[in-house]
Design a protein around this motif. Structure first.
Motif, mmCIF file in Angstrom:
data_model
loop_
_atom_site.group_PDB
_atom_site.id
_atom_site.type_symbol
_atom_site.label_atom_id
_atom_site.label_comp_id
_atom_site.label_asym_id
_atom_site.label_seq_id
_atom_site.Cartn_x
_atom_site.Cartn_y
_atom_site.Cartn_z
ATOM 1 N N ILE A 107 0.842 -1.205 0.000
ATOM 2 C CA ILE A 107 0.000 0.000 0.000
ATOM 3 C C ILE A 107 0.875 1.252 0.000
ATOM 4 O O ILE A 107 0.628 2.197 -0.758
ATOM 5 C CB ILE A 107 -0.959 -0.012 1.204
ATOM 6 C CG1 ILE A 107 -2.003 -1.117 1.009
ATOM 7 C CG2 ILE A 107 -1.614 1.339 1.399
ATOM 8 C CD1 ILE A 107 -2.831 -1.405 2.243
ATOM 9 N N ARG A 108 1.924 1.264 0.842
ATOM 10 C CA ARG A 108 2.797 2.444 0.907
ATOM 11 C C ARG A 108 3.497 2.674 -0.430
ATOM 12 O O ARG A 108 3.643 3.814 -0.876
ATOM 13 C CB ARG A 108 3.819 2.305 2.021
ATOM 14 C CG ARG A 108 4.664 3.576 2.131
ATOM 15 C CD ARG A 108 5.571 3.593 3.290
ATOM 16 N NE ARG A 108 4.827 3.780 4.533
ATOM 17 C CZ ARG A 108 5.414 3.794 5.715
ATOM 18 N NH1 ARG A 108 6.711 3.626 5.820
ATOM 19 N NH2 ARG A 108 4.718 3.975 6.798
ATOM 20 N N LEU A 109 3.922 1.593 -1.102
ATOM 21 C CA LEU A 109 4.585 1.725 -2.399
ATOM 22 C C LEU A 109 3.634 2.310 -3.435
ATOM 23 O O LEU A 109 3.996 3.231 -4.172
ATOM 24 C CB LEU A 109 5.106 0.362 -2.864
ATOM 25 C CG LEU A 109 5.775 0.330 -4.233
ATOM 26 C CD1 LEU A 109 7.069 1.141 -4.207
ATOM 27 C CD2 LEU A 109 6.043 -1.098 -4.661
ATOM 28 N N ALA A 148 11.611 -9.641 -2.269
ATOM 29 C CA ALA A 148 11.205 -10.724 -3.152
ATOM 30 C C ALA A 148 9.907 -10.399 -3.883
ATOM 31 O O ALA A 148 9.694 -10.849 -5.013
ATOM 32 C CB ALA A 148 11.041 -12.018 -2.359
ATOM 33 N N GLU A 149 9.039 -9.596 -3.306
ATOM 34 C CA GLU A 149 7.731 -9.299 -3.895
ATOM 35 C C GLU A 149 7.689 -8.019 -4.717
ATOM 36 O O GLU A 149 6.788 -7.843 -5.529
ATOM 37 C CB GLU A 149 6.680 -9.175 -2.781
ATOM 38 C CG GLU A 149 6.388 -10.458 -2.073
ATOM 39 C CD GLU A 149 5.667 -11.453 -2.947
ATOM 40 O OE1 GLU A 149 4.840 -11.052 -3.771
ATOM 41 O OE2 GLU A 149 5.949 -12.652 -2.801
ATOM 42 N N ILE A 150 8.633 -7.124 -4.525
ATOM 43 C CA ILE A 150 8.499 -5.781 -5.103
ATOM 44 C C ILE A 150 8.440 -5.784 -6.629
ATOM 45 O O ILE A 150 7.726 -4.987 -7.231
ATOM 46 C CB ILE A 150 9.590 -4.824 -4.576
ATOM 47 C CG1 ILE A 150 9.170 -3.383 -4.860
ATOM 48 C CG2 ILE A 150 10.940 -5.153 -5.181
ATOM 49 C CD1 ILE A 150 9.876 -2.382 -4.019
ATOM 50 N N GLY A 151 9.138 -6.698 -7.278
ATOM 51 C CA GLY A 151 9.081 -6.762 -8.738
ATOM 52 C C GLY A 151 7.681 -7.061 -9.240
ATOM 53 O O GLY A 151 7.197 -6.438 -10.197
ATOM 54 N N ASP A 152 6.993 -7.996 -8.578
ATOM 55 C CA ASP A 152 5.617 -8.318 -8.953
ATOM 56 C C ASP A 152 4.685 -7.146 -8.662
ATOM 57 O O ASP A 152 3.777 -6.848 -9.432
ATOM 58 C CB ASP A 152 5.128 -9.556 -8.202
ATOM 59 C CG ASP A 152 5.835 -10.816 -8.653
ATOM 60 O OD1 ASP A 152 6.297 -10.863 -9.807
ATOM 61 O OD2 ASP A 152 5.928 -11.756 -7.843
ATOM 62 N N TRP A 153 4.896 -6.491 -7.529
ATOM 63 C CA TRP A 153 4.045 -5.348 -7.199
ATOM 64 C C TRP A 153 4.154 -4.263 -8.251
ATOM 65 O O TRP A 153 3.152 -3.679 -8.659
ATOM 66 C CB TRP A 153 4.426 -4.770 -5.844
ATOM 67 C CG TRP A 153 4.151 -5.648 -4.666
ATOM 68 C CD1 TRP A 153 3.365 -6.764 -4.626
ATOM 69 C CD2 TRP A 153 4.671 -5.478 -3.350
ATOM 70 N NE1 TRP A 153 3.370 -7.295 -3.376
ATOM 71 C CE2 TRP A 153 4.155 -6.527 -2.560
ATOM 72 C CE3 TRP A 153 5.512 -4.557 -2.773
ATOM 73 C CZ2 TRP A 153 4.463 -6.660 -1.208
ATOM 74 C CZ3 TRP A 153 5.810 -4.689 -1.431
ATOM 75 C CH2 TRP A 153 5.291 -5.735 -0.662
ATOM 76 N N LEU A 154 5.375 -3.971 -8.677
ATOM 77 C CA LEU A 154 5.558 -2.913 -9.668
ATOM 78 C C LEU A 154 4.974 -3.317 -11.019
ATOM 79 O O LEU A 154 4.401 -2.486 -11.721
ATOM 80 C CB LEU A 154 7.048 -2.569 -9.806
ATOM 81 C CG LEU A 154 7.665 -1.889 -8.580
ATOM 82 C CD1 LEU A 154 9.171 -1.789 -8.736
ATOM 83 C CD2 LEU A 154 7.048 -0.518 -8.336
ATOM 84 N N ALA A 155 5.093 -4.586 -11.388
ATOM 85 C CA ALA A 155 4.551 -5.046 -12.666
ATOM 86 C C ALA A 155 3.028 -5.000 -12.675
ATOM 87 O O ALA A 155 2.420 -4.729 -13.711
ATOM 88 C CB ALA A 155 5.043 -6.459 -12.965
ATOM 89 N N SER A 157 1.195 -2.968 -10.756
ATOM 90 C CA SER A 157 0.758 -1.680 -10.213
ATOM 91 C C SER A 157 -0.206 -0.985 -11.167
ATOM 92 O O SER A 157 -0.153 -1.163 -12.379
ATOM 93 C CB SER A 157 1.993 -0.789 -9.997
ATOM 94 O OG SER A 157 1.603 0.523 -9.696
ATOM 95 N N THR A 158 -1.068 -0.167 -10.593
ATOM 96 C CA THR A 158 -1.960 0.638 -11.429
ATOM 97 C C THR A 158 -1.167 1.697 -12.187
ATOM 98 O O THR A 158 -1.661 2.264 -13.145
ATOM 99 C CB THR A 158 -3.040 1.330 -10.570
ATOM 100 O OG1 THR A 158 -2.384 2.109 -9.560
ATOM 101 C CG2 THR A 158 -3.954 0.321 -9.930
ATOM 102 N N HIS A 159 0.063 1.940 -11.759
ATOM 103 C CA HIS A 159 0.924 2.926 -12.408
ATOM 104 C C HIS A 159 2.013 2.259 -13.245
ATOM 105 O O HIS A 159 2.987 2.916 -13.614
ATOM 106 C CB HIS A 159 1.585 3.828 -11.359
ATOM 107 C CG HIS A 159 0.615 4.435 -10.395
ATOM 108 N ND1 HIS A 159 -0.321 5.360 -10.766
ATOM 109 C CD2 HIS A 159 0.429 4.227 -9.067
ATOM 110 C CE1 HIS A 159 -1.035 5.708 -9.718
ATOM 111 N NE2 HIS A 159 -0.610 5.025 -8.666
#
Length: 187
Positions: A107-109, A148-155, A157-159
């Motif tokens: 959420i913060r990202l 480990a999760e940040i790459g998936d979150w960015l891919a 992402s709504t942005h």
């Protein structure tokens, strides 16, 4: 192709539908459909289907091959690359995800990227922590979960369409424990 036997309800519904349709050209009327009992319907479903030709032996199902990883698209020019490698890049904003659980970090990202886009910032420094090390024998504590999760979150992402590149940070900004998220210029 084998034809499927319609249930009595489906036959009734099909008959009701065909009575409401006006044909484009004159055709012979179809023969009337006789009702099928439930026992005859069940027998038709259980009847073995005729097979034509040789039947190949069954093979164990192999998992489908995973799609190849997309190749990195060079969206940054040489001056960006030099600034990143030399550490001369200056982040417009930094967020630290240490100490957060996965949901709160995600959420913060998302909020930070949204805020950065609203402010017109181009470089966001995201401090995630070091990547997950090889597990030590007997170690139960999970480390590096956010990284480990940040790459998936960015891919996902709504942005995601506004992210030009994600690069490992220079040692002066955290090295292995941080990332630069470089955003596209708004048009």
């Amino acid at each position: 192709m084998a034809r499927r036997v319609l249930t009595p309800d489906e036959r009734a519904l099909w008959g009701k539908l065909t009575r409401t349709v006006t044909p484009l050209r004159r055709v012979r009327p179809l023969p009337p459909v006789e009702p099928v009992s439930a026992a005859a319907f069940a027998a038709a479903l259980d009847a073995p289907k005729p097979v034509k030709g040789r039947i190949p032996p069954s093979r164990p199902m192999a998992p489908p091959p995973s799609p190849p990883a997309p190749a990195a698209v060079p969206v940054l020019d040489g001056s960006w690359e030099k600034r990143i490698r030399s550490g001369r890049i200056i982040p417009d904003h930094a967020i630290d995800l240490h100490g957060l659980n996965l949901a709160a970090a995600h959420i913060r990202l998302e909020r930070a990227i949204g805020d950065a886009l609203a402010q017109g910032w181009r470089v966001l420094l995201v401090v995630t922590g070091k990547p997950r090390p090889a597990p030590a024998p007997g170690e139960t504590r999970r480390r590096g979960a956010i990284r480990a999760e940040i790459g998936d979150w960015l891919a996902r992402s709504t942005h995601a369409h506004r992210i030009a590149s994600v690069r490992q940070a220079h040692p002066r900004h955290g090295g292995d424990g941080a990332l630069y998220v470089i955003l596209r210029r708004s048009n």
